[in-house]
Design a protein around this motif. Sequence first.
Motif, mmCIF file in Angstrom:
data_model
loop_
_atom_site.group_PDB
_atom_site.id
_atom_site.type_symbol
_atom_site.label_atom_id
_atom_site.label_comp_id
_atom_site.label_asym_id
_atom_site.label_seq_id
_atom_site.Cartn_x
_atom_site.Cartn_y
_atom_site.Cartn_z
ATOM 1 N N ALA A 16 168.740 23.184 107.727
ATOM 2 C CA ALA A 16 168.536 23.805 109.034
ATOM 3 C C ALA A 16 167.152 23.494 109.591
ATOM 4 O O ALA A 16 166.992 23.247 110.802
ATOM 5 C CB ALA A 16 168.743 25.317 108.934
ATOM 6 N N GLU A 17 166.139 23.492 108.733
ATOM 7 C CA GLU A 17 164.781 23.193 109.195
ATOM 8 C C GLU A 17 164.665 21.747 109.662
ATOM 9 O O GLU A 17 163.934 21.453 110.616
ATOM 10 C CB GLU A 17 163.761 23.489 108.101
ATOM 11 N N GLU B 119 157.543 22.494 103.329
ATOM 12 C CA GLU B 119 156.868 21.368 103.970
ATOM 13 C C GLU B 119 157.474 21.133 105.352
ATOM 14 O O GLU B 119 156.759 20.958 106.354
ATOM 15 C CB GLU B 119 157.027 20.114 103.102
ATOM 16 N N THR B 120 158.800 21.148 105.431
ATOM 17 C CA THR B 120 159.487 20.904 106.690
ATOM 18 C C THR B 120 159.286 22.055 107.655
ATOM 19 O O THR B 120 159.062 21.852 108.856
ATOM 20 C CB THR B 120 160.992 20.680 106.424
ATOM 21 N N LEU B 121 159.358 23.273 107.156
ATOM 22 C CA LEU B 121 159.196 24.454 108.010
ATOM 23 C C LEU B 121 157.821 24.468 108.667
ATOM 24 O O LEU B 121 157.696 24.699 109.883
ATOM 25 C CB LEU B 121 159.429 25.706 107.184
ATOM 26 N N THR C 43 159.294 30.478 115.830
ATOM 27 C CA THR C 43 159.957 31.647 115.254
ATOM 28 C C THR C 43 160.346 31.330 113.819
ATOM 29 O O THR C 43 160.916 30.268 113.542
ATOM 30 C CB THR C 43 161.209 32.049 116.054
ATOM 31 N N LEU C 44 160.019 32.259 112.920
ATOM 32 C CA LEU C 44 160.317 32.078 111.501
ATOM 33 C C LEU C 44 160.969 33.335 110.963
ATOM 34 O O LEU C 44 160.544 34.453 111.287
ATOM 35 C CB LEU C 44 159.029 31.810 110.700
ATOM 36 N N ASP C 45 161.975 33.174 110.149
ATOM 37 C CA ASP C 45 162.623 34.310 109.497
ATOM 38 C C ASP C 45 161.617 34.985 108.572
ATOM 39 O O ASP C 45 160.973 34.311 107.753
ATOM 40 C CB ASP C 45 163.829 33.812 108.702
ATOM 41 N N ARG D 86 167.870 14.485 109.875
ATOM 42 C CA ARG D 86 168.883 15.362 109.292
ATOM 43 C C ARG D 86 169.406 14.786 107.984
ATOM 44 O O ARG D 86 169.565 15.495 106.979
ATOM 45 C CB ARG D 86 170.042 15.549 110.274
ATOM 46 N N ALA D 87 169.630 13.473 107.973
ATOM 47 C CA ALA D 87 170.200 12.833 106.789
ATOM 48 C C ALA D 87 169.245 12.887 105.608
ATOM 49 O O ALA D 87 169.673 13.026 104.453
ATOM 50 C CB ALA D 87 170.564 11.385 107.110
ATOM 51 N N GLY D 88 167.949 12.784 105.857
ATOM 52 C CA GLY D 88 166.997 12.829 104.753
ATOM 53 C C GLY D 88 167.042 14.147 104.006
ATOM 54 O O GLY D 88 167.033 14.172 102.766
ATOM 55 N N ALA D 89 167.107 15.250 104.744
ATOM 56 C CA ALA D 89 167.202 16.565 104.109
ATOM 57 C C ALA D 89 168.539 16.718 103.392
ATOM 58 O O ALA D 89 168.608 17.251 102.276
ATOM 59 C CB ALA D 89 167.020 17.659 105.150
#
Length: 259
Positions: free
Chosen positions: A15-16, A127-129, A144-146, A89-92
């Motif tokens: 998702a990130e 790292e991604t977030l 925005t972060l959960d 997207r594919a890398g994650a």
Amino acid sequence: MVQLGYDRYYTELEAEAVRFAEAVHDADLARQVPTCPEWTLAQLVAHVGQAHRWATAIVVRRSPEPLAFEDVDDLRVPEDAAERAEWLRAGAARLVEAVREAGPETSVWTFTDEHYAGFWVRRMLYETLVHRADAELTVGRAVTLDPELAADGISEGLGLLTSSAVAANPAVAGLRGDGQTLHFHATDEGLGEAGEWVVRRTPSGVVWEHGHVKADVAVRARAADLLLVLQRRIPPSDPRVEVLGDEGLFHHWLDHTVF
């Protein structure tokens, strides 16, 4: 230490990557990133996508040592925005697939004392977030972060600092002390003990635990803002952050957690 469970980490990492891709999709990639001033958005995109592929290669090959980037496939960033989004997207997704297939407890190289494949999915999640936040701050989007995820990101970052491998870094070695204490407190409702951290600087390095004590300095904010200030994405003077006690001790902390 896994707090949220691997299924959550798998879902959140993918998702990130999507959120990061959305943030940079229509942006001028030549723009400088104010929170990473040595990078443009193009360099930030390359860093994120290539880091996912590098970690994936380590897991897939069950590598007992770090890999050179030139030994990793598919590092070129596509020029087309839609293809670039799919590349991110594919890398994650590939990293998630690799860790699932290997099993998170499978032994692989990491730069910490924890040598297992699952380390990489949690590390790459945060790292991604954080870099997604960098991208959003660059293009003027609200970050925005959960709260639960942000709190776990704080724990993950503190866990890195207590690793002997990371503590040997000259900058981090400056955190050694003689008992100075810091208390980080996420003010969101419902986090409980998972939203409070007590850190002690000892002669041998940093130690931490969840808890609430009177410390030399206390830093209070919502979990999202607390993560961002600890990652030096917003300053301690930001009105969303409250610093009580020895402000110099907190500034010293921030100066020595860059590695």
